[in-house]
Design a protein around this motif. Structure first.
Motif, PDB file in Angstrom:
ATOM      1  N   VAL A  93      -0.392 -70.252  89.688  1.00 36.10           N
ATOM      2  CA  VAL A  93       0.550 -71.143  89.023  1.00 36.10           C
ATOM      3  C   VAL A  93       1.059 -70.409  87.784  1.00 36.10           C
ATOM      4  O   VAL A  93       0.271 -69.883  86.994  1.00 36.10           O
ATOM      5  N   TYR A  94       2.371 -70.371  87.641  1.00 37.02           N
ATOM      6  CA  TYR A  94       2.998 -69.658  86.536  1.00 37.02           C
ATOM      7  C   TYR A  94       3.489 -70.667  85.497  1.00 37.02           C
ATOM      8  O   TYR A  94       4.161 -71.651  85.833  1.00 37.02           O
ATOM      9  N   TYR A  95       3.157 -70.379  84.242  1.00 38.73           N
ATOM     10  CA  TYR A  95       3.506 -71.250  83.116  1.00 38.73           C
ATOM     11  C   TYR A  95       4.372 -70.503  82.114  1.00 38.73           C
ATOM     12  O   TYR A  95       4.114 -69.331  81.832  1.00 38.73           O
ATOM     13  N   CYS A  96       5.355 -71.189  81.548  1.00 38.09           N
ATOM     14  CA  CYS A  96       6.030 -70.616  80.391  1.00 38.09           C
ATOM     15  C   CYS A  96       5.508 -71.306  79.141  1.00 38.09           C
ATOM     16  O   CYS A  96       5.010 -72.436  79.197  1.00 38.09           O
ATOM     17  N   ALA A  97       5.622 -70.608  78.030  1.00 41.68           N
ATOM     18  CA  ALA A  97       5.063 -71.090  76.776  1.00 41.68           C
ATOM     19  C   ALA A  97       5.933 -70.647  75.617  1.00 41.68           C
ATOM     20  O   ALA A  97       6.598 -69.605  75.698  1.00 41.68           O
ATOM     21  N   ALA A  98       5.886 -71.424  74.537  1.00 40.27           N
ATOM     22  CA  ALA A  98       6.678 -71.131  73.342  1.00 40.27           C
ATOM     23  C   ALA A  98       5.772 -71.058  72.127  1.00 40.27           C
ATOM     24  O   ALA A  98       4.871 -71.885  71.966  1.00 40.27           O
ATOM     25  N   GLY A  99       6.030 -70.086  71.258  1.00 40.76           N
ATOM     26  CA  GLY A  99       5.249 -69.941  70.039  1.00 40.76           C
ATOM     27  C   GLY A  99       6.064 -69.269  68.955  1.00 40.76           C
ATOM     28  O   GLY A  99       7.208 -68.866  69.175  1.00 40.76           O
ATOM     29  N   ARG A 100       5.461 -69.125  67.777  1.00 39.40           N
ATOM     30  CA  ARG A 100       6.164 -68.529  66.642  1.00 39.40           C
ATOM     31  C   ARG A 100       5.393 -67.356  66.055  1.00 39.40           C
ATOM     32  O   ARG A 100       5.505 -67.068  64.855  1.00 39.40           O
TER      33      ARG A 100
END
Length: 123
Positions: A93-100
């Motif tokens: 399962v492939y996930y995208c993610a956001a961070g700073r």
């Protein structure tokens, strides 16, 4: 707040290609660094690729370097993962993610996650 929705997963034969998309929303989305991670059954979530908010910096896991390409279109609020020469071991399962915190390979440095999209590579 950033909301992320992945798409583009599916079943493909070994050697084939898929392009995953991650649609993002949130008024500051374009200022976030973005990553793709994957998780196979019984295994920890692992880093695949990341891209800085400007798109100028990318990084890849050794296992996918030269086969996968991460990109982003801030005008379209979307990031992509082009996957070529797929192998059965890419099944996850492939996930995208956001961070700073930069184009980081670390799960803990991402604040927002999508629900994931299944990629299955048959031999």
């Amino acid at each position: 707040q950033v909301q992320l929705v992945e798409s583009g997963g599916g079943l493909v034969q070994a050697g084939g290609s898929l392009r995953l998309s991650c649609a993002a929303s949130g008024h500051t989305w374009s200022m976030y660094d973005m990553g793709w991670f994957r998780q196979a059954p019984g295994k920890d979530r692992e880093f695949v690729a990341a891209i800085s908010w400007s798109g100028s910096i990318t990084s890849y896991a050794a296992s996918v370097k030269g086969r996968f390409t991460i990109s982003r279109d801030n005008a379209e609020n979307t990031i992509y993962l082009q996957m070529n020469s797929l192998k059965p071991e890419d099944t996850a399962v492939y996930y995208c993610a956001a961070g700073r915190r930069g184009a980081s390979p670390r799960v803990a440095e991402y604040d927002y996650w999508g629900q994931g999209t299944q990629v299955t590579v048959s031999s």
